[in-house]
Scaffold this motif. Structure first.
Motif, PDB file in Angstrom:
ATOM      1  N   LEU A 172       2.581  -0.229  -4.590  1.00 34.64           N
ATOM      2  CA  LEU A 172       1.515  -0.741  -5.445  1.00 34.64           C
ATOM      3  C   LEU A 172       1.256  -2.171  -5.359  1.00 34.64           C
ATOM      4  O   LEU A 172       2.026  -2.797  -4.891  1.00 34.64           O
ATOM      5  CB  LEU A 172       1.660  -0.158  -7.074  1.00 34.64           C
ATOM      6  CG  LEU A 172       2.113   1.152  -7.127  1.00 34.64           C
ATOM      7  CD1 LEU A 172       2.216   1.410  -8.629  1.00 34.64           C
ATOM      8  CD2 LEU A 172       0.594   1.891  -6.787  1.00 34.64           C
ATOM      9  N   ASP A 173      -0.006  -2.569  -5.778  1.00 35.62           N
ATOM     10  CA  ASP A 173      -0.349  -3.953  -5.937  1.00 35.62           C
ATOM     11  C   ASP A 173       0.630  -4.921  -6.505  1.00 35.62           C
ATOM     12  O   ASP A 173       0.847  -5.663  -6.086  1.00 35.62           O
ATOM     13  CB  ASP A 173      -1.756  -3.864  -6.354  1.00 35.62           C
ATOM     14  CG  ASP A 173      -1.793  -3.597  -7.793  1.00 35.62           C
ATOM     15  OD1 ASP A 173      -0.848  -2.986  -8.174  1.00 35.62           O
ATOM     16  OD2 ASP A 173      -2.823  -4.120  -8.438  1.00 35.62           O
ATOM     17  N   GLU A 174       1.192  -4.147  -7.498  1.00 34.43           N
ATOM     18  CA  GLU A 174       2.024  -5.053  -8.538  1.00 34.43           C
ATOM     19  C   GLU A 174       3.641  -5.243  -7.890  1.00 34.43           C
ATOM     20  O   GLU A 174       4.098  -6.166  -7.978  1.00 34.43           O
ATOM     21  CB  GLU A 174       2.344  -4.492  -9.890  1.00 34.43           C
ATOM     22  CG  GLU A 174       2.821  -3.137  -9.832  1.00 34.43           C
ATOM     23  CD  GLU A 174       2.797  -2.300 -11.095  1.00 34.43           C
ATOM     24  OE1 GLU A 174       3.666  -1.420 -11.183  1.00 34.43           O
ATOM     25  OE2 GLU A 174       1.966  -2.895 -11.937  1.00 34.43           O
ATOM     26  N   ILE A 204      -3.854  -9.772  -5.411  1.00 32.14           N
ATOM     27  CA  ILE A 204      -3.637  -8.446  -5.008  1.00 32.14           C
ATOM     28  C   ILE A 204      -4.156  -7.567  -6.197  1.00 32.14           C
ATOM     29  O   ILE A 204      -3.566  -7.672  -7.357  1.00 32.14           O
ATOM     30  CB  ILE A 204      -1.990  -8.248  -4.595  1.00 32.14           C
ATOM     31  CG1 ILE A 204      -1.848  -9.290  -3.587  1.00 32.14           C
ATOM     32  CG2 ILE A 204      -1.890  -6.986  -3.918  1.00 32.14           C
ATOM     33  CD1 ILE A 204      -0.410  -9.466  -3.364  1.00 32.14           C
ATOM     34  N   ARG A 205      -4.910  -6.591  -5.640  1.00 34.29           N
ATOM     35  CA  ARG A 205      -5.334  -5.565  -6.739  1.00 34.29           C
ATOM     36  C   ARG A 205      -5.260  -4.282  -6.154  1.00 34.29           C
ATOM     37  O   ARG A 205      -5.646  -4.101  -4.833  1.00 34.29           O
ATOM     38  CB  ARG A 205      -6.805  -6.013  -7.131  1.00 34.29           C
ATOM     39  CG  ARG A 205      -6.820  -7.320  -7.922  1.00 34.29           C
ATOM     40  CD  ARG A 205      -6.172  -7.308  -9.354  1.00 34.29           C
ATOM     41  NE  ARG A 205      -6.336  -8.625  -9.872  1.00 34.29           N
ATOM     42  CZ  ARG A 205      -5.789  -9.458  -9.799  1.00 34.29           C
ATOM     43  NH1 ARG A 205      -4.513  -9.443  -9.245  1.00 34.29           N
ATOM     44  NH2 ARG A 205      -5.835 -10.540 -10.750  1.00 34.29           N
ATOM     45  N   ASN A 206      -5.121  -3.262  -7.127  1.00 36.04           N
ATOM     46  CA  ASN A 206      -5.296  -1.897  -6.714  1.00 36.04           C
ATOM     47  C   ASN A 206      -6.698  -1.217  -7.270  1.00 36.04           C
ATOM     48  O   ASN A 206      -7.177  -1.816  -8.237  1.00 36.04           O
ATOM     49  CB  ASN A 206      -4.319  -1.004  -7.404  1.00 36.04           C
ATOM     50  CG  ASN A 206      -3.046  -0.431  -6.590  1.00 36.04           C
ATOM     51  OD1 ASN A 206      -2.108  -1.138  -6.445  1.00 36.04           O
ATOM     52  ND2 ASN A 206      -3.333   0.555  -5.702  1.00 36.04           N
ATOM     53  N   ARG A 209      -6.119   4.172  -5.048  1.00 38.92           N
ATOM     54  CA  ARG A 209      -5.060   4.121  -4.378  1.00 38.92           C
ATOM     55  C   ARG A 209      -4.950   2.974  -3.111  1.00 38.92           C
ATOM     56  O   ARG A 209      -3.913   2.914  -2.784  1.00 38.92           O
ATOM     57  CB  ARG A 209      -4.796   5.493  -3.607  1.00 38.92           C
ATOM     58  CG  ARG A 209      -4.584   6.832  -4.829  1.00 38.92           C
ATOM     59  CD  ARG A 209      -4.330   8.031  -3.844  1.00 38.92           C
ATOM     60  NE  ARG A 209      -3.170   7.873  -3.076  1.00 38.92           N
ATOM     61  CZ  ARG A 209      -2.628   8.904  -2.112  1.00 38.92           C
ATOM     62  NH1 ARG A 209      -3.435  10.033  -1.999  1.00 38.92           N
ATOM     63  NH2 ARG A 209      -1.708   8.661  -1.560  1.00 38.92           N
ATOM     64  N   ILE A 211      -5.000  -0.572  -1.885  1.00 35.16           N
ATOM     65  CA  ILE A 211      -4.572  -2.196  -2.211  1.00 35.16           C
ATOM     66  C   ILE A 211      -5.694  -3.002  -1.809  1.00 35.16           C
ATOM     67  O   ILE A 211      -5.785  -3.236  -0.423  1.00 35.16           O
ATOM     68  CB  ILE A 211      -3.292  -2.603  -1.808  1.00 35.16           C
ATOM     69  CG1 ILE A 211      -2.380  -1.716  -2.804  1.00 35.16           C
ATOM     70  CG2 ILE A 211      -2.795  -3.887  -2.216  1.00 35.16           C
ATOM     71  CD1 ILE A 211      -0.811  -1.928  -2.116  1.00 35.16           C
ATOM     72  N   HIS A 212      -6.095  -4.119  -2.509  1.00 31.89           N
ATOM     73  CA  HIS A 212      -6.974  -5.194  -2.187  1.00 31.89           C
ATOM     74  C   HIS A 212      -6.404  -6.621  -2.281  1.00 31.89           C
ATOM     75  O   HIS A 212      -6.024  -6.859  -3.180  1.00 31.89           O
ATOM     76  CB  HIS A 212      -8.342  -4.979  -2.685  1.00 31.89           C
ATOM     77  CG  HIS A 212      -9.220  -3.913  -2.409  1.00 31.89           C
ATOM     78  ND1 HIS A 212      -9.001  -2.773  -2.812  1.00 31.89           N
ATOM     79  CD2 HIS A 212     -10.314  -3.831  -1.798  1.00 31.89           C
ATOM     80  CE1 HIS A 212      -9.834  -1.701  -2.446  1.00 31.89           C
ATOM     81  NE2 HIS A 212     -10.718  -2.244  -1.777  1.00 31.89           N
ATOM     82  N   VAL A 213      -6.502  -7.267  -1.029  1.00 36.42           N
ATOM     83  CA  VAL A 213      -5.999  -8.560  -0.863  1.00 36.42           C
ATOM     84  C   VAL A 213      -7.249  -9.415  -0.750  1.00 36.42           C
ATOM     85  O   VAL A 213      -7.873  -9.226   0.223  1.00 36.42           O
ATOM     86  CB  VAL A 213      -4.978  -8.823  -0.188  1.00 36.42           C
ATOM     87  CG1 VAL A 213      -4.422 -10.244  -0.058  1.00 36.42           C
ATOM     88  CG2 VAL A 213      -3.675  -7.950  -0.304  1.00 36.42           C
ATOM     89  N   TYR A 222       2.450  -2.865   5.233  1.00 35.78           N
ATOM     90  CA  TYR A 222       1.973  -4.067   4.820  1.00 35.78           C
ATOM     91  C   TYR A 222       3.100  -5.101   5.366  1.00 35.78           C
ATOM     92  O   TYR A 222       4.034  -5.205   5.172  1.00 35.78           O
ATOM     93  CB  TYR A 222       2.107  -4.384   3.210  1.00 35.78           C
ATOM     94  CG  TYR A 222       1.339  -2.999   2.712  1.00 35.78           C
ATOM     95  CD1 TYR A 222       0.155  -3.228   2.325  1.00 35.78           C
ATOM     96  CD2 TYR A 222       2.112  -2.004   1.819  1.00 35.78           C
ATOM     97  CE1 TYR A 222      -0.844  -2.017   2.033  1.00 35.78           C
ATOM     98  CE2 TYR A 222       1.385  -1.000   1.358  1.00 35.78           C
ATOM     99  CZ  TYR A 222       0.052  -0.956   1.375  1.00 35.78           C
ATOM    100  OH  TYR A 222      -0.765   0.021   0.997  1.00 35.78           O
TER     101      TYR A 222
END
Length: 296
Positions: A172-174, A204-206, A209, A211-213, A222
């Motif tokens: 996940l993003d986290e 970094i965000r979800n 499903r 993930i966006h950077v 990744y």
């Protein structure tokens, strides 16, 4: 000899002129005398016994008269031209004085321009030094904020989901944020995820499903690239709290993790974003000055 009778001696006679006269003088005199005698005999034979007196030829008289007239004309013109020549001389002297004054003025201007040019050159050197200092500060700020392309040695970490991971066991993003925070804490100087440079304005965000950077979607695997000291960066990551938390996630969810030291990593610049809520320290939200010590 009988005493009382004296002897007589004939006196010496002088030598004739043709003997004592120099030869060249004698030849010249005789030739001229013979010429004169010949001319006199011809005149006597012709019955002209009057002595001839030399008279000036009329052409000579005319030439003398012309020369006198020319001399008089030249003298008159000279007298008439004298005031004009004096005026021309005065005008020339005035022009010389005027041009000399202009030359002195131009020389003074050249001196002023030379001093001004030297002052401008000195000021230009000062300003150039200030610009170089500002350029260095801007470059350093761009490096610190991520708005400049950087390269250097570091660590490249590849992270992927477990082979049999379900929806709840994906990265996940986290999880990526935990790894990135651990790298910052371990001494990383610049970090990018899948060639997306991270800085304070990115994140970094979800989204569902994905993930966006920096607002752009990235897909597994990744690749986290961090520039830093490759000799200590991985070891320090294990010592940080965020790093320990990350390795706990790797062991708990079975994430695939692979790290390698790289001698040369090139990271792109972070995308620029407009500031919406940030204002200058000495300005109020309305745009007016509101520095320290100002009265409301």
């Amino acid at each position: 000899m009988v005493e009382g009778q004296g002897s007589t001696q004939a006196p010496e006679r002088p030598l004739p002129p043709h003997v004592t006269t120099p030869l060249l003088t004698l030849i010249t005199a005789r030739s001229m005398d013979e010429d004169y005698a010949h001319v006199a005999q011809k005149r006597a034979a012709a019955g002209d016994v009057r002595p001839r007196t030399s008279r000036p030829h009329w052409t000579s008289v005319l030439a003398i008269a012309v020369l006198g007239v020319l001399a008089a004309v030249v003298a008159a013109q000279t007298d008439r031209q004298a005031p004009v020549d004096e005026l021309s001389r005065a005008a020339l002297i005035e022009q010389i004085d005027s041009r000399s004054a202009e030359l002195r003025s131009l020389q003074a201007q050249v001196g002023d321009l030379t001093r001004s040019n030297a002052a401008l050159a000195s000021r230009n050197t000062t300003i150039q030094g200030q610009l170089d200092d500002i350029g260095t500060r801007v470059q350093r700020a761009e490096l610190n904020t991520g708005h400049a392309v950087v390269r250097g040695p570091g660590v490249r970490i590849t992270v992927d989901n477990a082979p049999d991971a379900g929806v709840d066991n994906e990265v996940l993003d986290e999880d990526l944020a935990t790894l990135v925070d651990g790298l910052w804490e371990a001494g990383a100087e610049a970090i990018a995820v899948n060639d997306q440079r991270l800085n304070v304005l990115g994140g970094i965000r979800n989204t569902n499903r994905a993930i966006h950077v920096n607002g752009r979607p990235v897909l597994a695997p990744y690749v986290v690239s961090a520039i830093g000291d490759p000799r200590t960066l991985q070891a320090r990551l294990l010592e940080t709290s965020q790093g320990q938390q990350w390795f706990g996630l790797v062991n708990g969810y079975g994430f695939l993790y692979e790290a390698e030291n790289v001698d040369d990593i090139r990271l792109p610049a972070a995308p620029e974003r407009a500031l919406r809520d940030v204002i200058e320290l000495n300005a109020d939200p309305d745009g007016g000055p509101d520095g320290e010590g100002s009265t409301p």
